[in-house]
Design a protein around this motif. Structure first.
Motif, PDB file in Angstrom:
ATOM      1  N   ARG A   1       0.830  -1.217   0.000  1.00  0.00           N
ATOM      2  CA  ARG A   1       0.000   0.000   0.000  1.00  0.00           C
ATOM      3  C   ARG A   1       0.856   1.255   0.000  1.00  0.00           C
ATOM      4  NH1 ARG A   1      -4.857  -0.085  -1.680  1.00  0.00           N
ATOM      5  NH2 ARG A   1      -5.284  -2.284  -1.841  1.00  0.00           N
ATOM      6  N   GLY A   2       2.103   1.123   0.402  1.00  0.00           N
ATOM      7  CA  GLY A   2       2.954   2.303   0.513  1.00  0.00           C
ATOM      8  C   GLY A   2       3.893   2.412  -0.667  1.00  0.00           C
ATOM      9  N   LYS A   3       5.177   2.407  -0.370  1.00  0.00           N
ATOM     10  CA  LYS A   3       6.182   2.609  -1.397  1.00  0.00           C
ATOM     11  C   LYS A   3       6.125   1.522  -2.467  1.00  0.00           C
ATOM     12  CE  LYS A   3       9.045   6.062   0.081  1.00  0.00           C
ATOM     13  NZ  LYS A   3       8.185   7.149  -0.302  1.00  0.00           N
ATOM     14  N   GLY A   4       5.773   0.309  -2.042  1.00  0.00           N
ATOM     15  CA  GLY A   4       5.747  -0.787  -2.999  1.00  0.00           C
ATOM     16  C   GLY A   4       4.650  -0.646  -4.042  1.00  0.00           C
ATOM     17  N   PHE A   5       3.622   0.143  -3.737  1.00  0.00           N
ATOM     18  CA  PHE A   5       2.458   0.261  -4.619  1.00  0.00           C
ATOM     19  C   PHE A   5       2.857   0.714  -6.021  1.00  0.00           C
ATOM     20  CE2 PHE A   5      -1.170   2.600  -6.382  1.00  0.00           C
ATOM     21  CZ  PHE A   5      -2.141   1.621  -6.290  1.00  0.00           C
ATOM     22  N   HIS A   6       3.702   1.737  -6.103  1.00  0.00           N
ATOM     23  CA  HIS A   6       4.143   2.252  -7.400  1.00  0.00           C
ATOM     24  C   HIS A   6       4.779   1.146  -8.218  1.00  0.00           C
ATOM     25  CE1 HIS A   6       3.410   5.960  -5.433  1.00  0.00           C
ATOM     26  NE2 HIS A   6       3.993   6.725  -6.335  1.00  0.00           N
ATOM     27  N   THR A   7       5.728   0.457  -7.571  1.00  0.00           N
ATOM     28  CA  THR A   7       6.482  -0.567  -8.278  1.00  0.00           C
ATOM     29  C   THR A   7       5.573  -1.702  -8.722  1.00  0.00           C
ATOM     30  OG1 THR A   7       8.320  -0.006  -6.848  1.00  0.00           O
ATOM     31  CG2 THR A   7       8.518  -2.023  -8.113  1.00  0.00           C
ATOM     32  N   ILE A   8       4.709  -2.153  -7.805  1.00  0.00           N
ATOM     33  CA  ILE A   8       3.817  -3.268  -8.137  1.00  0.00           C
ATOM     34  C   ILE A   8       2.929  -2.904  -9.324  1.00  0.00           C
ATOM     35  CG2 ILE A   8       1.849  -4.604  -7.331  1.00  0.00           C
ATOM     36  CD1 ILE A   8       3.098  -4.481  -4.524  1.00  0.00           C
ATOM     37  N   GLN A   9       2.297  -1.732  -9.230  1.00  0.00           N
ATOM     38  CA  GLN A   9       1.355  -1.362 -10.284  1.00  0.00           C
ATOM     39  C   GLN A   9       2.060  -1.109 -11.610  1.00  0.00           C
ATOM     40  OE1 GLN A   9      -1.660  -1.931  -9.984  1.00  0.00           O
ATOM     41  NE2 GLN A   9      -1.783  -2.135  -7.775  1.00  0.00           N
ATOM     42  N   SER A  10       3.267  -0.558 -11.568  1.00  0.00           N
ATOM     43  CA  SER A  10       3.928  -0.304 -12.843  1.00  0.00           C
ATOM     44  C   SER A  10       4.438  -1.610 -13.445  1.00  0.00           C
ATOM     45  CB  SER A  10       5.041   0.741 -12.698  1.00  0.00           C
ATOM     46  OG  SER A  10       6.235   0.168 -12.265  1.00  0.00           O
ATOM     47  N   THR A  11       4.895  -2.551 -12.615  1.00  0.00           N
ATOM     48  CA  THR A  11       5.302  -3.856 -13.171  1.00  0.00           C
ATOM     49  C   THR A  11       4.100  -4.564 -13.780  1.00  0.00           C
ATOM     50  OG1 THR A  11       6.029  -4.070 -10.881  1.00  0.00           O
ATOM     51  CG2 THR A  11       7.212  -5.342 -12.482  1.00  0.00           C
ATOM     52  N   ILE A  12       2.945  -4.444 -13.121  1.00  0.00           N
ATOM     53  CA  ILE A  12       1.745  -5.069 -13.686  1.00  0.00           C
ATOM     54  C   ILE A  12       1.416  -4.430 -15.040  1.00  0.00           C
ATOM     55  CG2 ILE A  12      -0.746  -5.361 -13.396  1.00  0.00           C
ATOM     56  CD1 ILE A  12      -0.277  -5.580 -10.389  1.00  0.00           C
ATOM     57  N   ALA A  13       1.509  -3.102 -15.089  1.00  0.00           N
ATOM     58  CA  ALA A  13       1.225  -2.402 -16.344  1.00  0.00           C
ATOM     59  C   ALA A  13       2.161  -2.898 -17.440  1.00  0.00           C
ATOM     60  CB  ALA A  13       1.374  -0.897 -16.155  1.00  0.00           C
ATOM     61  N   ILE A  14       3.458  -2.968 -17.128  1.00  0.00           N
ATOM     62  CA  ILE A  14       4.444  -3.390 -18.121  1.00  0.00           C
ATOM     63  C   ILE A  14       4.165  -4.827 -18.565  1.00  0.00           C
ATOM     64  CG2 ILE A  14       6.891  -3.889 -18.505  1.00  0.00           C
ATOM     65  CD1 ILE A  14       7.447  -1.644 -16.383  1.00  0.00           C
ATOM     66  N   GLY A  15       4.075  -5.720 -17.570  1.00  0.00           N
ATOM     67  CA  GLY A  15       3.907  -7.138 -17.873  1.00  0.00           C
ATOM     68  C   GLY A  15       2.631  -7.423 -18.648  1.00  0.00           C
ATOM     69  N   SER A  16       1.549  -6.732 -18.266  1.00  0.00           N
ATOM     70  CA  SER A  16       0.273  -7.018 -18.918  1.00  0.00           C
ATOM     71  C   SER A  16       0.244  -6.482 -20.348  1.00  0.00           C
ATOM     72  CB  SER A  16      -0.887  -6.440 -18.105  1.00  0.00           C
ATOM     73  OG  SER A  16      -0.791  -5.040 -18.058  1.00  0.00           O
ATOM     74  N   GLY A  17       1.181  -5.570 -20.663  1.00  0.00           N
ATOM     75  CA  GLY A  17       1.226  -5.029 -22.029  1.00  0.00           C
ATOM     76  C   GLY A  17       1.641  -6.076 -23.041  1.00  0.00           C
ATOM     77  N   GLY A  18       2.473  -7.013 -22.599  1.00  0.00           N
ATOM     78  CA  GLY A  18       2.910  -8.058 -23.524  1.00  0.00           C
ATOM     79  C   GLY A  18       3.752  -7.507 -24.663  1.00  0.00           C
ATOM     80  N   VAL A  19       3.803  -8.247 -25.761  1.00  0.00           N
ATOM     81  CA  VAL A  19       4.655  -7.864 -26.886  1.00  0.00           C
ATOM     82  C   VAL A  19       4.044  -6.708 -27.674  1.00  0.00           C
ATOM     83  CG1 VAL A  19       5.698  -8.649 -29.046  1.00  0.00           C
ATOM     84  CG2 VAL A  19       5.632 -10.164 -27.064  1.00  0.00           C
ATOM     85  N   LEU A  20       2.742  -6.794 -27.921  1.00  0.00           N
ATOM     86  CA  LEU A  20       2.129  -5.806 -28.809  1.00  0.00           C
ATOM     87  C   LEU A  20       1.387  -4.702 -28.058  1.00  0.00           C
ATOM     88  CD1 LEU A  20       0.775  -8.276 -31.516  1.00  0.00           C
ATOM     89  CD2 LEU A  20       2.817  -6.837 -31.617  1.00  0.00           C
ATOM     90  N   GLY A  21       1.209  -4.875 -26.771  1.00  0.00           N
ATOM     91  CA  GLY A  21       0.516  -3.847 -26.004  1.00  0.00           C
ATOM     92  C   GLY A  21      -0.987  -3.967 -26.114  1.00  0.00           C
ATOM     93  N   LYS A  22      -1.679  -3.226 -25.258  1.00  0.00           N
ATOM     94  CA  LYS A  22      -3.149  -3.275 -25.256  1.00  0.00           C
ATOM     95  C   LYS A  22      -3.740  -2.274 -26.244  1.00  0.00           C
ATOM     96  CE  LYS A  22      -3.142  -4.542 -20.379  1.00  0.00           C
ATOM     97  NZ  LYS A  22      -3.327  -4.055 -19.018  1.00  0.00           N
ATOM     98  N   GLY A  23      -2.903  -1.497 -26.857  1.00  0.00           N
ATOM     99  CA  GLY A  23      -3.404  -0.505 -27.804  1.00  0.00           C
ATOM    100  C   GLY A  23      -3.381   0.881 -27.194  1.00  0.00           C
TER     101      GLY A  23
END
Lengths: 627, 374
Positions: free
Chosen positions: B230-252
């Motif tokens: 919920r604290g400092k880790g939140f940024h990192t967790i959410q941005s890694t999820i964003a990156i990882g979920s984008g995959g090779v081609l991205g969500k558009g």
């Protein structure tokens, strides 16, 4: 060499630039490797996490089934109302928030108290009502200031309502908020738990509890896209809930009302059963309570009032009150004598007004004695001496063996949870009941008073009515039940709760005829004659008066003072004799004589049910029953 | 009718076409992503870009000699201002970084990013031919003073960038490999040791010698973001999820759920690469890396061909600042470096860094122009 220095310098610099380029390339490859790892190798995992972030499953609680009587009169329904709700986990200072809310919406002390109670019992993260049933004006006032109250919202909710109020409250029961204990039970089965995710209420007593599985229905859910703050952005898909099944009862609200009012404020119970089906036509326990008080969390004042009242209105006396049957036991004793061959109908005994056994004198309630008494007369005049002697002749094992076939001392199997089983006295029962060896022994003298329904005998009014109905049906026993049909509100298909013949006792018709004759005589020329004078139908009945202070075993212990020492008045009956459509048992706590208190009450009930005659007081209120 | 061509020529002349082309590519991508991440900031960022490009043009059209003459005064001004910040600076978000000079607020530490390599390049140029070990010590001192002041504010990100800009000058000036290699090795061993033993060193009761608890906390959160979701880790967790979920081609483009449902914090500033990764996928990330590679390659080429030591050192160091920016930002967004507040060069929203970086480009162009003029 000197001249070459700048050249050397330059080439050395260029090496460093090349090294730097290599460093940059290495660094970017590292970065690329990390992104490759996240986006290619871990893609599935993170894609799922992103979906979990964004998609929230919102359970939609199904509408609870309705409960209606045999004629469709509504006993329990739902209505929609606005509530003001607080999600405690989203509010920083609860007290301050409530204080501020109180400035725009009327929040009473009792609302705060109830909220605090709910807070203690609540599951985590759920929103709890601080005020229910808001007026339109209050809704508007809050909406205009909603921005000031994060974590507070108005919700439209369905509330349970019992439009008949106290009527049949013990049978219908009530629902209340799911408490921790119930939650733990629901969570044992993951499927059940999921089905209750959006549900806040659960049946607590009566049919609401016993038919919970039918009434609840199947939860639906909505797939919502939510943002980081949990606010719904849009709906992705929706599976509608399946509403709970409606219950149609065998209970007749008209009869129930007449029966309840006939008690006129007295404590007691009445159970009326249709002999050919086991359908419960009326089930009364007085005093009553208003189940509506429980729906959105009962206030402390109301709860204390109901619980501390010496009249114990919350107890369902019909199912959980155990009383000695008194003389209403005699028809069954007579039948037992005939079936076991211990007596013939014509056999007479001489009644001197008492029965002597060893050093003990067992007195008849009719002090002077009745002289020669045969079986029919013994029932008509309710001779105690006849049954003292009979009990002595039969012995306890034979009595207990026969009575157990009629369901005495056993659960009737009614479709409302928690009935008491009472006490069918026997040496075996005594051995289990008591600890000390001298108490465990059965004394022959104890058998004598069993014959007149006293001693250790203790049954629920339901058991008594059940046995009477079995008698009326010539020994065919049906499982008593309150629900006739379970109806699917979507398709309208009805599922009949079939009358279940539990057992056929195989009683001889000529023996049944003797007992019937005796019970009819009760209402023609015997103890019930006054009550049934001029009745245009033939009634088989038996009055009873049960002594309270000799009461032992599992009966009320706290009802033993003052007025509470008076005898209980009882009456059992079935009618019409030729083809019984109703069998009933009535008990009036500390009512005195069965003949003068319980029998007239039965007359009112039978007059209404068989002739449609409403007692005056009931007729006025009954007009509102049609809603 | 006036012939516009001479004016146009004068306008275009100072610009290095290759560098300018790459820059336009990066800025174009920046605009595209800003339109997705925060369209309401497009106008403001357009103004920032205009200012930055004008500054770049202005510097590019100057000969490097003028930069040379600015080096010492700019550095001294920077140090004085940093001290002023320490004494009278405004505190905002727990850090003392801003100085109110009446008309506007300025951030002197930002100035140091340019002033530092200028100053050191100037110094090494001055000592050219008679370079001794002592000179590296002086350079280190010149570097350490402002870095310490910035670190005290505290502003770890800027301190890191200023430090690296200075270190790169020293490196290009010829600091002995015998010194560089052991230090780099030691650092690598230290980082690997922390990674291997993270379970043991992040236990709550253990004090790290010489470091504050919050510093330990920051490192430990980086190692295991889930320890503080919920604290400092939140940024990192959410941005890694964003990156990882984008995959090779991205969500558009504009279809990133992490981005548009507000799960991703700081999406228009430091974490804009997560937006790119989510919406354009690995393809987008590779595109950005390629653009930066081209930018850096061109910068290093300019450095390698620069006519004198000052220009070489300056060009080399400034080019490497781009790398430092890009590397630190991309690493922290992907959860392999601590979150220190370094923007993605020329793509993240914000005027200050953009102007600084474009000034850097301007300097590179000025140095490249020097050869042309010669």
């Amino acid at each position: 060499m000197e001249l070459k220095a700048p050249e050397q310098e330059l080439s050395r610099f260029r090496t460093r630039v090349l090294a730097a380029a290599g460093f940059v390339l290495f660094g970017f490859c590292l970065i690329l490797a990390r992104y490759f790892y996240l986006q290619v190798m871990q893609h599935e995992y993170y894609a799922t996490r992103a979906e979990n972030n964004r998609i929230s499953l919102l359970p939609i609680a199904p509408n609870r089934g309705l409960i209606v009587d045999c004629n469709g009169v509504v006993l329990a329904r739902n209505y929609s109302a606005y509530t003001l709700e607080i999600t405690p986990s989203k509010v920083i200072n609860l007290e301050d928030t409530i204080d501020e809310l109180a400035e725009i919406i009327d929040i009473q002390v009792k609302d705060r108290r109830r909220f605090r109670k709910l807070l203690e019992e609540s599951k985590n993260f759920e929103s709890l009502p601080i005020r229910t049933r808001l007026s339109d004006e209050e809704v508007a006032r809050f909406i205009a200031r909603r921005y000031r109250f994060p974590g507070v919202d108005i919700k439209a909710r369905l509330f349970r309502q019992y439009p008949q109020g106290e009527l049949a409250a013990h049978s219908v029961g009530y629902i209340g908020r799911i408490n921790q204990r119930e939650l733990a039970m629901l969570e044992e089965d993951p499927q059940v738990r999921d089905n209750y995710r959006g549900t806040e209420y659960i049946g607590k007593t009566g049919l609401e509890q016993s038919y919970e599985n039918w009434l609840h229905g199947v939860a639906g859910y909505e797939q919502l896209e939510v943002d980081a703050s949990g606010r719904a952005v849009r709906s992705l898909s929706r599976v509608p809930p399946t509403p709970g099944q409606n219950l149609q009862l065998t209970l007749d609200v008209g009869l129930q009302r007449v029966a309840e009012e006939a008690f006129g404020g007295r404590r007691g119970a009445l159970v009326a059963i249709e002999p050919g089906t086991g359908g419960v036509l009326a089930l009364v326990s007085t005093p009553k309570f208003d189940p509506n008080l429980f729906v959105d969390g009962i206030t402390v004042e109301n709860w204390d009032a109901l619980n501390t009242s010496p009249n114990r209105p919350m107890i369902n006396r019909a199912l959980n009150g155990v009383y000695p049957p008194g003389s209403t036991f005699k028809p069954f004793m007579a039948l037992a004598a005939l079936e076991t061959g211990k007596r013939t109908a014509q056999q007479t005994i001489f009644d001197p007004g008492y029965f002597e056994f060893g050093n003990n004198i067992f007195r008849d309630s009719h002090a002077g004695g009745r002289g020669a008494v045969d079986m029919v007369r013994s029932l008509e005049i309710s001779s105690d001496t006849y049954y003292y002697m009979l009990a002595n002749d039969m012995g306890i094992d034979m009595i207990a063996g026969f009575m157990s076939k009629f369901g005495f001392g056993a659960a009737t199997g009614i479709d409302v949870k928690g009935e008491s089983i009472g006490v069918l006295p026997s040496p075996e029962w005594k051995r289990k009941r008591f600890r000390k060896p001298e108490q465990q022994r059965w004394y022959a003298g104890e058998t004598i008073s069993i014959g007149i329904g006293q001693g250790y005998n203790a049954y629920t009014p339901l058991q008594l009515a059940h046995a009477t109905a079995t008698l009326a049906a010539d020994g065919v026993m049906y499982r008593p039940h309150l629900v006739k049909y379970v109806t699917d509100p979507q398709t309208g298909t009805q599922r009949k709760i079939e009358p279940e013949p539990v057992a056929t006792l195989g009683l001889k018709p000529e023996n049944l005829a003797v007992v019937r004759k005796g019970m009819q005589a009760v209402n023609i020329s015997g103890t019930g004659a006054n009550a049934f004078r001029g009745a245009p139908y033939a009634v088989a009945g038996k009055t009873g008066t049960a002594q309270v202070f000799s009461l032992r075993g599992a009966a009320y212990k706290d009802l033993s003072v003052g007025e509470h020492l008076r005898d209980h008045a009882l009456y059992i009956a079935y009618a019409p004799v030729e083809k019984p459509v109703i069998a009933l048992a009535i008990l009036v706590e500390n009512g005195g004589w069965g003949a003068s208190i319980a029998a007239p009450l039965a007359r009112q009930v039978l007059d209404y049910y068989l002739l449609g005659i409403k007692p005056k007081s009931a007729a006025q209120v009954d007009t509102e029953a049609g809603d | 009718m006036i012939d516009p061509r001479p004016y146009l020529k004068r306008l275009v002349l100072p610009l290095d076409p290759f560098l300018f082309g790459v820059l336009m590519g990066i800025l174009g991508l920046a605009a595209l992503m800003m339109l997705s991440a925060s369209p309401e900031r497009m106008e403001a960022q357009a103004i920032n870009t205009g200012v930055a490009l004008s500054a770049m043009w202005l510097v590019a059209s100057q000969p490097p000699q003028r930069l040379h003459s600015f080096a010492l005064p700019l550095y001294l001004l920077g140090v004085v201002l940093l001290i002023a910040v320490k004494l009278f600076g405004e505190v905002s978000k727990g850090a003392q970084r801003w100085l109110d000079i009446g008309i506007t607020r300025i951030q002197p530490s930002e100035l140091m990013k340019i002033a530092m390599p200028l100053m050191l390049a100037w110094y090494f140029q001055k000592r050219e031919g008679s370079l001794q070990v002592r000179d590296f010590l002086v350079a280190a001192l010149l570097l350490a003073m402002p870095v310490a002041l910035i670190l005290k504010q505290p502003d770890l990100g800027t301190a890191l960038l200023v430090l690296s800009s200075g270190l790169f000058v020293i490196y290009f000036a010829g600091l002995s490999w015998k010194l560089i290699v052991p230090v780099v090795m030691l650092a690598l061993i230290g980082v690997s040791a922390i990674l291997v033993y993270q379970q043991d060193i992040c236990v709550p009761d253990l004090k790290w010698p010489g470091l504050h608890d919050y510093q330990k906390h920051r490192v430990c959160t980086l190692l295991d973001p889930s320890s503080d979701p919920r604290g400092k880790g939140f940024h990192t967790i959410q941005s890694t999820i964003a990156i990882g979920s984008g995959g090779v081609l991205g969500k558009g483009w504009r279809d990133g759920t992490q981005t548009h449902l507000d799960f991703l914090p700081e999406r228009h500033t430091d974490f804009i690469l997560a937006v790119i990764s989510e919406e354009l996928g690995l393809i987008g990330v590779i595109g950005i890396l390629l653009l930066y590679c081209l930018l850096i390659a061109r910068g290093l080429m300019i450095a390698a061909n620069a006519p004198n030591l000052f220009s070489r050192l300056l060009a080399g160091a400034i080019t490497m600042i781009f790398f430092t920016y890009a590397f630190v930002n991309m690493g922290m967004v992907a959860g392999i470096l601590p979150i220190v507040g370094v923007p993605l060069p020329m793509i993240s929203y914000g005027g200050t860094a953009l102007v600084t970086l474009c000034l850097g480009c301007g300097i590179l162009m000025s140095i490249q122009g020097q050869r042309r003029r010669a």
